[in-house]
Design a protein around this motif. Structure first.
Motif, PDB file in Angstrom:
ATOM      1  N   ARG A 295       0.844  -1.203   0.000  1.00 62.07           N
ATOM      2  CA  ARG A 295       0.000   0.000   0.000  1.00 62.07           C
ATOM      3  C   ARG A 295       0.884   1.261   0.000  1.00 62.07           C
ATOM      4  O   ARG A 295       0.580   2.242  -0.683  1.00 62.07           O
ATOM      5  N   PHE A 296       1.969   1.226   0.771  1.00 60.84           N
ATOM      6  CA  PHE A 296       2.927   2.352   0.731  1.00 60.84           C
ATOM      7  C   PHE A 296       3.449   2.530  -0.693  1.00 60.84           C
ATOM      8  O   PHE A 296       3.540   3.648  -1.197  1.00 60.84           O
ATOM      9  N   ASP A 297       3.795   1.416  -1.319  1.00 61.29           N
ATOM     10  CA  ASP A 297       4.361   1.466  -2.670  1.00 61.29           C
ATOM     11  C   ASP A 297       3.338   2.058  -3.653  1.00 61.29           C
ATOM     12  O   ASP A 297       3.669   2.954  -4.440  1.00 61.29           O
ATOM     13  N   ALA A 298       2.092   1.571  -3.565  1.00 66.07           N
ATOM     14  CA  ALA A 298       1.063   2.051  -4.501  1.00 66.07           C
ATOM     15  C   ALA A 298       0.820   3.547  -4.309  1.00 66.07           C
ATOM     16  O   ALA A 298       0.716   4.308  -5.290  1.00 66.07           O
ATOM     17  N   ILE A 299       0.744   4.010  -3.064  1.00 69.94           N
ATOM     18  CA  ILE A 299       0.481   5.435  -2.801  1.00 69.94           C
ATOM     19  C   ILE A 299       1.670   6.276  -3.246  1.00 69.94           C
ATOM     20  O   ILE A 299       1.515   7.352  -3.833  1.00 69.94           O
ATOM     21  N   SER A 300       2.873   5.783  -3.023  1.00 67.71           N
ATOM     22  CA  SER A 300       4.071   6.553  -3.411  1.00 67.71           C
ATOM     23  C   SER A 300       4.107   6.782  -4.928  1.00 67.71           C
ATOM     24  O   SER A 300       4.680   7.765  -5.387  1.00 67.71           O
ATOM     25  N   ARG A 301       3.501   5.892  -5.703  1.00 65.29           N
ATOM     26  CA  ARG A 301       3.533   6.031  -7.162  1.00 65.29           C
ATOM     27  C   ARG A 301       2.563   7.090  -7.675  1.00 65.29           C
ATOM     28  O   ARG A 301       2.702   7.576  -8.789  1.00 65.29           O
ATOM     29  N   ARG A 302       1.575   7.460  -6.874  1.00 63.58           N
ATOM     30  CA  ARG A 302       0.599   8.463  -7.364  1.00 63.58           C
ATOM     31  C   ARG A 302       0.763   9.841  -6.705  1.00 63.58           C
ATOM     32  O   ARG A 302       0.079  10.775  -7.087  1.00 63.58           O
ATOM     33  N   VAL A 303       1.656   9.936  -5.708  1.00 62.11           N
ATOM     34  CA  VAL A 303       1.788  11.191  -4.957  1.00 62.11           C
ATOM     35  C   VAL A 303       3.113  11.876  -5.312  1.00 62.11           C
ATOM     36  O   VAL A 303       4.163  11.239  -5.292  1.00 62.11           O
ATOM     37  N   PRO A 304       3.062  13.185  -5.650  1.00 60.41           N
ATOM     38  CA  PRO A 304       4.312  13.884  -5.973  1.00 60.41           C
ATOM     39  C   PRO A 304       5.107  14.245  -4.706  1.00 60.41           C
ATOM     40  O   PRO A 304       4.526  14.362  -3.627  1.00 60.41           O
ATOM     41  N   LEU A 305       6.400  14.429  -4.868  1.00 58.71           N
ATOM     42  CA  LEU A 305       7.231  14.945  -3.772  1.00 58.71           C
ATOM     43  C   LEU A 305       7.095  16.462  -3.778  1.00 58.71           C
ATOM     44  O   LEU A 305       7.403  17.111  -4.779  1.00 58.71           O
TER      45      LEU A 305
END
Ligand code: FES
Length: 344
Positions: A295-305
């Motif tokens: 879930r961390f991985d999936a969210i990290s792919r859609r959220v910008p830094l």
């Protein structure tokens, strides 16, 4: 429908008939409180992780007074209760060992005493997750008051960041590129005030995650510990928790899959500490919510830094982040990637 005074949990101690309740009331009178000051009012436990060795919470005795001011002003009864402090730098072999002890202590304090709501005073790395975990298990209304970051470090015209610059300049010392005298001077400029590490480390990351979950007042996560906005926030949290008791706004009504996902999204956009992973998984599981590495991985792919803070980014520190809009501005920027909702 707001709660009625006789529905308060503390009513079982102070409002009932019989010998035991009379004994409870007599002990409140012994504490110097009149009947009219505590009966029929929400009793708010201020769980304070202060100690003389807690470097990051040096302002917490004073700050607890600010919380009390807010609780009294809103018609509640504040009671300050000390809990283990977990100073990250001093405690050996690791504060991680003690996080769950503090979670248990928080839960048992709340369970065994005549409390209607909690103000959780934490910040240094493991304290915030521990307090939140304990409050989730107990199921009372609770609000988190993060300690706030310390001021930026300064030395010879350079900004210093907690942790990372100790490593950096110790390496310089060993390489012979700075003197012992310079090393000592650097040491004095590193930790300039009360407050948590002012890099985007675990403390700031978890404070931001807590704010993204709705567990703090808006903007609370990034207020520097010694800014006058911090005691104002603490007093406002004291006022808010009294209202939350009447609303029966427990953590169970604030936390769900969407709020946990918001916390992960905020952590990713912040470029925050990887320590958020074990803490957020532990918080989620306390609340019975699914959370894992995928879930961390999936969210990290859609959220910008969005943030650019040390140690991951350039030279900026939490004080700069606050002046640039702080956690409130940050979460507003992140809003298109968050689930915006009301408590259930
Ligand atoms: Fe307390 Fe870093 S040592 S937050």
């Amino acid at each position: 429908m707001p709660k009625r005074p006789e529905e308060l949990r503390s009513h079982r101690w102070f409002g009932a008939e019989g010998m035991r309740a009379a004994n409870h009331r007599s002990r409140m009178l012994q504490l110097g409180l009149g009947h009219e000051e505590f009966q029929g009012r929400p009793v708010i436990g201020i769980v304070n992780t202060w100690s003389d060795l807690m470097h990051c919470h040096a302002h917490f005795r004073e700050r607890a007074q600010d919380v009390k001011r807010g609780v009294w002003a809103a018609g509640g009864v504040p009671v300050e209760i000390p809990a283990m402090a977990l100073p990250e730098v001093f405690q050996k072999p690791s504060t991680m060992l003690y996080r769950n002890f503090l979670a248990m202590e928080t839960e048992e304090i709340a369970r065994s005493l005549p409390l209607d709501g909690l103000v959780l005073m934490g910040g240094c790395d493991k304290t915030g997750p521990a307090l939140i975990m304990g409050a989730i298990s107990m199921g009372l209304p609770a609000i988190y008051v993060p300690a706030g970051p310390m001021l930026s470090g300064h030395w010879r015209g350079r900004k210093l960041g907690s942790g990372s610059d100790v490593w950096k300049y110790h390496a310089e010392l060993r390489a012979g590129t700075i003197t012992q005298q310079a090393w000592k001077e650097m040491e004095s400029g590193l930790s300039r005030s009360a407050g948590t590490c002012m890099t985007a480390g675990t403390a700031s990351t978890m404070a931001l995650a807590a704010e993204a979950m709705g567990l703090t007042l808006p903007g609370a996560a990034s207020i520097p510990a010694v800014d006058s906005a911090h005691p104002r926030m603490a007093a406002a949290a004291g006022r808010r928790i009294v209202a939350m008791v009447w609303e029966d706004l427990t953590l169970g009504r604030l936390l769900d899959q969407r709020s946990l996902d918001n916390a992960v999204a905020a952590t990713m956009a912040f470029g925050g500490s990887t320590n958020a992973i074990p803490h957020l998984i532990a918080i989620a599981r306390r609340a019975g919510i699914a959370m894992d590495l995928d879930r961390f991985d999936a969210i990290s792919r859609r959220v910008p830094l969005i943030a650019n803070l040390r140690p991951n980014g350039s030279t900026h520190l939490m004080e700069d982040f606050f002046y640039a809009g702080g956690s409130r501005g940050f979460l507003a920027t992140l809003a298109p990637h968050l689930a915006l909702m009301r408590a259930r």
